[in-house]
Design a protein around this motif. Structure first.
Motif, PDB file in Angstrom:
ATOM      1  N   LEU A  24      -1.422  -1.869   3.789  1.00  0.00           N
ATOM      2  CA  LEU A  24      -2.013  -2.679   2.733  1.00  0.00           C
ATOM      3  C   LEU A  24      -1.959  -4.148   3.165  1.00  0.00           C
ATOM      4  O   LEU A  24      -0.904  -4.630   3.593  1.00  0.00           O
TER       5      LEU A  24
ATOM      6  N   LEU B 193       2.623   2.163  -1.348  1.00  0.00           N
ATOM      7  CA  LEU B 193       1.465   1.264  -1.208  1.00  0.00           C
ATOM      8  C   LEU B 193       1.278   0.808   0.230  1.00  0.00           C
ATOM      9  O   LEU B 193       0.146   0.695   0.708  1.00  0.00           O
ATOM     10  N   LEU B 196      -0.854   3.188   2.381  1.00  0.00           N
ATOM     11  CA  LEU B 196      -2.112   3.652   1.778  1.00  0.00           C
ATOM     12  C   LEU B 196      -3.144   4.089   2.810  1.00  0.00           C
ATOM     13  O   LEU B 196      -3.916   5.000   2.576  1.00  0.00           O
TER      14      LEU B 196
END
Lengths: 81, 552
Positions: A24, B193, B196
């Motif tokens: 991310l 996260l 991802l």
């Protein structure tokens, strides 16, 4: 059909800018850009299909596009920013 | 922060829940993903006669109800049900007259409930001529119902054909275990996260499995949670929740509980004759929402009385849940429109109304169905990648918990049972067409079981006893591709529908299914060939390397 294409494009772009070499992104510019694109996509989806139905359709599309993008072979290549 | 000891315990729980329920979860999730398209897509494919149904003449329907209402006893007019010809229910126009209180001349013993009885008339939707009639109990009448591979698949997904309560209990508990796996998965994969987009197939097979398990799990977190919760609810509601609620509040009377919260209250008959405006109501219901997918059954209570009410389900449209439109029968005016559980107070009504469409993915046409179908395949891949990962880690571990043979046996079982169910499901397509069109047998469902289960069993056993796992995998993949590629030619052979005449006959759905299956079959063939080549290269390299090392 036009709205659907635009919606798909917004979701794809919104998720693409979140990806930085398989992780991310930590860059706030890209995070903000992604948020804006996805919010516009969500609003468009709700406007087209109704709020409740549109929300579920939007979430489903984000899930599908996100999974496909993450598993796509081209994303093995290193992104240079 | 959670202690590493707790995380280790959660990891063990996550692994064992997955190992114990993984194969069944794959079976339920895969059949569920295909079942998303059961109505109307698969029914249209399997029943060529319903591919082009005519528009209904509503006035003609009203006239037929009036004509046949005179032919049945008075008490049969308590409830009149009109089923427009539909892919999803009866393909003929069907009118049913029902007496809720059975035959008034039959004396009931104390505490005995009357058996509802009725008469069913079916008419050709083109000529409106009577083609079938039946009288008896409502159970007997509704037994003249759905058949075919779409129905077979849906009922297998719902209760594994084990019936109530065992089947529903099994699928309900599987929904709960899936929720447990999701919760434990969130805790053990803390960098959710951050990972991802992490997918590294070019490194090791084990890493590829880990990454794909995480990617599918993280992106599908919300979807899988919704499917697990709604699946658990749908499985357990009938066998656990409704009996429990009825025991607490209705003295164990489950029918009364369901009627109280879902049924439209019966009108008080005024005995003032006034014709029920069936044509007007059907016409209005059809226009309620131009976006609506389908008008369901029209039910009339107190037919031709001034107090008559009529109601119908409207599936689709802007609301996610199925809507119930209630009309004043004598005037044909819309009284109210709300969800099926609209009579429940508070948030529970709307939430219950949402559970069904969110599980079935039938609230936004083919777009939502495709999304739900593909994500459903992802749900099926989660336990599969999880089990493969457990096997891979066991085989590569320096101190494995079990012997190499045990891991290999389990791997073969996973391959055979999961590959077997996929082939058995796709084999239902040609089986349905050959049995129905080739042999002219209408009631296909019982025969499908004799193809589906033996095929699944044979593939599972064959994979277990096959000497090499790699060649067993290739054989299963080739067989699956062959079955998928047979679907289009079989459809063309029996129905004559193909891509070159689709504009003329309008059979877009069945031709679309043919094309998707062919594309998937070709891709699977390509994938299997590629795997075979890679495997051969690896074998050659491993044979060459010792020689080179020896030469050096």
């Amino acid at each position: 059909m036009l709205v659907f294409t635009l919606l798909t494009l917004l979701i794809v772009l919104g998720l693409l800018v979140l990806n930085f070499n398989g992780a991310l992104t930590a860059d706030p510019k890209f995070q903000i850009l992604s948020t804006v694109l996805l919010i516009v996509g969500a609003v468009l989806c709700c406007q087209q299909y109704g709020v409740l139905r549109g929300s579920f359709i939007f979430l489903g599309m984000v899930t599908l596009v996100g999974t496909v993008l993450a598993l796509l072979p081209w994303q093995f290549k290193q992104i240079k920013r | 922060m959670m202690k590493s000891k707790t995380i280790k315990k959660l990891y063990t729980l996550h692994s064992w829940v997955g190992i114990v329920t993984g194969i069944l979860l794959f079976v339920i999730a895969f059949t569920g993903a295909v079942s998303v398209f059961s109505k109307p897509e698969l029914r249209l494919w399997g029943n060529p006669e319903v591919r082009s149904l005519p528009d209904l003449n509503y006035q003609k329907v009203e006239d037929l109800v009036a004509e046949y209402a005179k032919k049945v006893p008075d008490h049969y007019r308590e409830e009149v049900m009109i089923f427009p010809p539909s892919v999803n229910s009866y393909t003929n126009l069907t009118i049913i007259f029902e007496s809720h209180h059975g035959d008034p001349n039959v004396e009931l013993k104390e505490g005995q409930r009357p058996t509802p009885i009725g008469a069913m008339y079916q008419f050709d939707p083109h000529t409106y001529e009577l083609v079938f009639e039946k009288q008896g109990t409502m159970d007997e009448i509704f037994n003249t119902g759905a058949s075919g591979f779409a129905y077979f698949l849906v009922s297998f997904h719902a209760d594994l054909h084990l019936g109530r309560p065992i089947g529903l209990l099994t699928t309900g508990v599987l929904g709960l275990t899936m929720m447990l796996s999701i919760v434990t998965g969130i805790f053990i994969h803390r960098k959710i996260l951050g990972q991802l987009f992490t997918f590294r197939p070019q490194k090791t097979f084990s890493l590829m499995l880990t990454d794909s398990h995480k990617v599918i799990g993280v992106w599908g977190l919300l979807f899988n949670s919704v499917i697990a919760f709604t699946g658990a609810f749908l499985g357990l509601a009938i066998v656990v929740l409704v009996p429990a609620a009825a025991f607490v509040s209705f003295g164990g009377d489950q029918e009364k509980l369901i009627e109280t919260f879902t049924a439209v209250p019966e009108p008080v008959i005024q005995h003032v004759e006034q014709p029920t405006q069936i044509a007007k109501i059907l016409e209005h219901a059809n226009l309620i929402d131009p976006d609506a997918m389908e008008i369901g059954t029209l039910t009339v209570l107190g037919y031709n009385d001034a107090s008559a009410i009529a109601f119908t389900n409207v599936i689709g449209g802007e609301s996610v849940a199925t809507q119930l439109a209630v009309y004043q029968g004598s005037t044909g005016e819309l009284k109210e429109i709300n969800g099926n559980f609209g009579r429940l107070e508070g948030a529970s009504g709307p939430v219950l109304d949402l559970l069904f469409p969110l599980h079935f993915g039938n609230f936004g046409g083919i777009l939502v169905k495709v999304i739900w179908g593909v994500l459903g395949i992802g749900t099926a891949l989660l336990p599969l990648t999880g089990m493969m990962l457990w096997i891979e880690r066991g085989l590569n571990s320096n101190s494995p918990k079990y012997s190499e043979r045990t891991y290999q046996r389990f791997s073969k079982l996973v391959l055979g049972s999961c590959g077997g169910i996929v082939i058995a499901v796709f084999a239902l397509f040609p089986a349905q067409m050959i049995i129905k069109q080739g042999f002219g047998i209408e009631n296909v469902t019982p025969i499908l079981g004799y193809i589906f289960y033996p095929l699944w069993l044979v593939i599972t056993v064959a994979a277990m006893i096959w000497p090499s796992e790699k060649s067993a995998r290739s054989a299963i993949f080739y067989l699956c591709a062959a079955v998928m590629l047979s679907i289009m030619p079989i459809n063309i052979f029996y129905t004559g529908s193909h891509v070159f005449n689709v504009i003329n006959n309008g059979h877009y759905v069945s031709v679309g299914i043919d094309l998707v299956m062919t594309a998937l079959g070709i891709y699977l063939l390509h994938l299997t060939n590629k795997m075979q080549t890679t495997s051969d290269d690896q074998t050659q390299n491993s044979q060459l390397n010792p020689q080179l090392q020896g030469g050096a």
